[in-house]
Scaffold this motif. Structure first.
Motif, short mmCIF file in Angstrom:
data_model
loop_
_atom_site.label_atom_id
_atom_site.label_comp_id
_atom_site.label_asym_id
_atom_site.label_seq_id
_atom_site.Cartn_x
_atom_site.Cartn_y
_atom_site.Cartn_z
N ARG A 23 1.80 -32.63 73.37
CA ARG A 23 2.39 -33.65 74.23
C ARG A 23 3.58 -33.06 75.00
O ARG A 23 3.73 -33.29 76.21
CB ARG A 23 2.83 -34.84 73.37
N LEU A 24 4.42 -32.29 74.31
CA LEU A 24 5.60 -31.71 74.96
C LEU A 24 5.21 -30.65 75.98
O LEU A 24 5.81 -30.56 77.06
CB LEU A 24 6.52 -31.10 73.90
N ALA A 25 4.18 -29.86 75.66
CA ALA A 25 3.76 -28.78 76.56
C ALA A 25 2.84 -29.27 77.66
O ALA A 25 2.59 -28.54 78.64
CB ALA A 25 3.05 -27.68 75.76
N GLY A 26 2.31 -30.49 77.53
CA GLY A 26 1.41 -31.01 78.54
C GLY A 26 0.05 -30.36 78.52
O GLY A 26 -0.59 -30.17 79.57
N HIS A 39 -5.74 -16.75 69.71
CA HIS A 39 -6.98 -16.66 70.46
C HIS A 39 -6.71 -16.07 71.85
O HIS A 39 -5.75 -16.47 72.53
CB HIS A 39 -7.61 -18.05 70.61
N PRO A 40 -7.52 -15.08 72.29
CA PRO A 40 -7.23 -14.41 73.56
C PRO A 40 -7.51 -15.25 74.81
O PRO A 40 -7.00 -14.94 75.88
CB PRO A 40 -8.15 -13.18 73.51
N GLY A 41 -8.31 -16.30 74.72
CA GLY A 41 -8.74 -17.04 75.90
C GLY A 41 -7.77 -18.10 76.36
O GLY A 41 -8.17 -19.25 76.60
N VAL A 42 -6.49 -17.74 76.49
CA VAL A 42 -5.48 -18.69 76.98
C VAL A 42 -4.73 -18.02 78.12
O VAL A 42 -4.29 -16.87 78.01
CB VAL A 42 -4.49 -19.10 75.87
N VAL A 43 -4.56 -18.75 79.23
CA VAL A 43 -3.82 -18.22 80.38
C VAL A 43 -2.38 -17.91 79.95
O VAL A 43 -1.75 -18.71 79.26
CB VAL A 43 -3.82 -19.25 81.53
N PRO A 44 -1.85 -16.73 80.32
CA PRO A 44 -0.50 -16.33 79.88
C PRO A 44 0.58 -17.36 80.15
O PRO A 44 1.44 -17.61 79.30
CB PRO A 44 -0.24 -15.04 80.67
N SER A 45 0.56 -18.00 81.32
CA SER A 45 1.58 -18.99 81.64
C SER A 45 1.48 -20.21 80.71
O SER A 45 2.49 -20.77 80.27
CB SER A 45 1.46 -19.43 83.10
N THR A 46 0.23 -20.59 80.39
CA THR A 46 0.02 -21.71 79.47
C THR A 46 0.47 -21.34 78.06
O THR A 46 1.11 -22.14 77.35
CB THR A 46 -1.46 -22.14 79.45
N GLN A 48 2.76 -19.19 77.24
CA GLN A 48 4.21 -19.18 77.23
C GLN A 48 4.78 -20.60 77.13
O GLN A 48 5.76 -20.86 76.42
CB GLN A 48 4.73 -18.49 78.50
N GLN A 49 4.15 -21.54 77.83
CA GLN A 49 4.59 -22.93 77.80
C GLN A 49 4.42 -23.53 76.40
O GLN A 49 5.30 -24.25 75.90
CB GLN A 49 3.78 -23.73 78.83
N VAL A 50 3.29 -23.24 75.76
CA VAL A 50 3.03 -23.75 74.41
C VAL A 50 4.00 -23.14 73.41
O VAL A 50 4.54 -23.83 72.54
CB VAL A 50 1.57 -23.48 74.01
N VAL A 51 4.24 -21.83 73.51
CA VAL A 51 5.16 -21.16 72.59
C VAL A 51 6.57 -21.74 72.73
O VAL A 51 7.27 -21.96 71.74
CB VAL A 51 5.17 -19.63 72.85
N ALA A 52 6.97 -22.01 73.98
CA ALA A 52 8.29 -22.61 74.20
C ALA A 52 8.38 -23.98 73.53
O ALA A 52 9.41 -24.33 72.93
CB ALA A 52 8.56 -22.73 75.70
N ALA A 53 7.31 -24.75 73.60
CA ALA A 53 7.29 -26.06 72.95
C ALA A 53 7.35 -25.93 71.44
O ALA A 53 8.05 -26.70 70.75
CB ALA A 53 6.04 -26.83 73.38
N MET A 54 6.63 -24.97 70.90
CA MET A 54 6.66 -24.72 69.45
C MET A 54 8.07 -24.39 69.00
O MET A 54 8.57 -24.89 67.98
CB MET A 54 5.71 -23.57 69.10
N GLN A 55 8.74 -23.52 69.76
CA GLN A 55 10.09 -23.11 69.40
C GLN A 55 11.07 -24.27 69.50
O GLN A 55 11.94 -24.44 68.64
CB GLN A 55 10.53 -21.94 70.28
N GLN A 56 10.93 -25.08 70.54
CA GLN A 56 11.84 -26.20 70.73
C GLN A 56 11.70 -27.22 69.60
O GLN A 56 12.69 -27.78 69.11
CB GLN A 56 11.57 -26.87 72.07
#
Length: 347
Positions: A23-26, A39-46, A48-56
């Motif tokens: 929800r936070l990462a959209g 998993h390798p099949g994730v766009v780098p920008s996406t 990064q966005q998910v990792v930032a949400a995990m950290q927050q």
């Protein structure tokens, strides 16, 4: 990216869920799952966005929940009897590296003594820790004994054993490596080759010794009495002192590089120059082998490939739900350096 309100004081903090991160990462929860498992099949920008949400949010993947949902823990248990030998430590490192590339972690269980009770106890501990499969690094003949029965229905790969008729085995081609070492010395013109072997309970040591003996016999050469060591440089040094007093000894095949280092020291102390008077070949090709004095000719073992094939084989069993038997041998190659030359009589 929006922020979330903190929990009221005094209230136990609710565990952050994958849905919260999504929800936070959209993004979808499936995307969060892929990021969390590498998993390798994730766009780098996406990603990064998910990792930032995990950290927050302070999100940590719930392995137990994932196991209940998907029927897997993404963990490989590794049982080993020692990490003090070059082969075992490098193999464990390679297993961990390749497991991580597949989105798995390893749980290491050292076994103090190679007995049936100890091995079964290690399997019990791994069961309590929840693993999907097990890799057993056997440096002794334990699995070759008819009295040893491993638990049924275990996805299993064994390293360094002669049990391919009952289990899936991955190993270095010990025999061919030893044959290459002995043939190299005979081709240089040495009449025969002496051997400093590993301990008799070691499968790898016995395979190398048997190939040494067979290669000499097939060439019609005298088979000298072998010396034994415990893989340490000190054991090689003691054997080297004995061999330095053998006037006919012009070539030595040593079962590992650490013992070969001890042999080189013994020859130096006895005034026998390597390779002018005696040629020495080791086995393993450790990182320091090229820095010995003189640089050591040795048999290269590809520990990284052994680890990769172990992980590949055990995960194939996990994914197909089928047990496997048979042996995969990883090739060796001889690395020729300055510790070998023609014997004095051939110059």
């Amino acid at each position: 990216m929006s922020s979330t309100a903190p929990d009221p004081p005094g209230r136990r903090r609710r565990r952050v869920s994958m849905a919260d991160v999504a929800r936070l990462a959209g993004v979808s929860t499936q995307t969060v799952s892929r990021v969390s498992t590498g998993h390798p099949g994730v766009v780098p920008s996406t990603r990064q966005q998910v990792v930032a949400a995990m950290q927050q949010l302070g999100y940590r993947p719930n392995s137990a929940a994932r196991a209940l949902k998907y029927g897997e823990f993404r963990t490989i248990g590794v049982i080993t009897f020692t990490l003090s030998t070059t082969g075992n430590s490098h193999t464990v490192e390679a297993i961990a590296t390749h497991a991580a590339a597949e989105g798995y972690v390893i749980t290491l269980i050292p076994v103090a003594a190679p007995t049936q009770d100890r091995v079964l106890g290690a399997f019990t501990r791994l069961g309590e820790l929840a693993v999907d499969a097990v890799i057993v690094i056997m440096e002794v003949h334990l699995l070759d004994a008819s009295t040893v029965l491993l638990p049924p229905d275990v996805h299993l790969v064994v390293v360094d054993s002669d049990a391919g008729d009952r289990y899936r085995v991955v190993d270095t081609n010990q025999a061919d490596g030893a044959r290459q070492a002995v043939r190299h010395l005979l081709d240089l013109g040495h009449r025969t080759v002496w051997h400093v072997a590993g301990p008799p309970e070691s499968y790898a040591g016995e395979r190398r010794a048997a190939a040494w003996r067979t290669t000499l016999s097939q060439a019609g050469r005298l088979v000298p009495a072998l010396r034994r060591g415990d893989w340490s440089a000190e054991a090689g040094y003691r054997a080297g002192l004995e061999l330095a007093d053998e006037p006919d000894c012009t070539a030595i095949f040593v079962a590992n590089d650490q013992m070969a280092l001890g042999v080189l020291r013994a020859m130096h102390e006895r005034g026998r120059v390597v390779p002018r008077d005696v040629s020495v070949v080791g086995f393993d090709d450790i990182a320091e082998a090229g820095s010995f004095i003189p640089p050591l000719t040795t048999v290269h073992q590809d520990f990284a490939e052994v680890g990769r094939r172990c992980v590949e084989a055990v995960l194939h069993q996990v994914r197909t739900g089928t047990a496997q038997t048979g042996t995969t041998l990883v090739p060796t190659r001889l690395v020729v350096r300055a510790s070998t030359a023609a014997p004095p009589t051939a110059r």
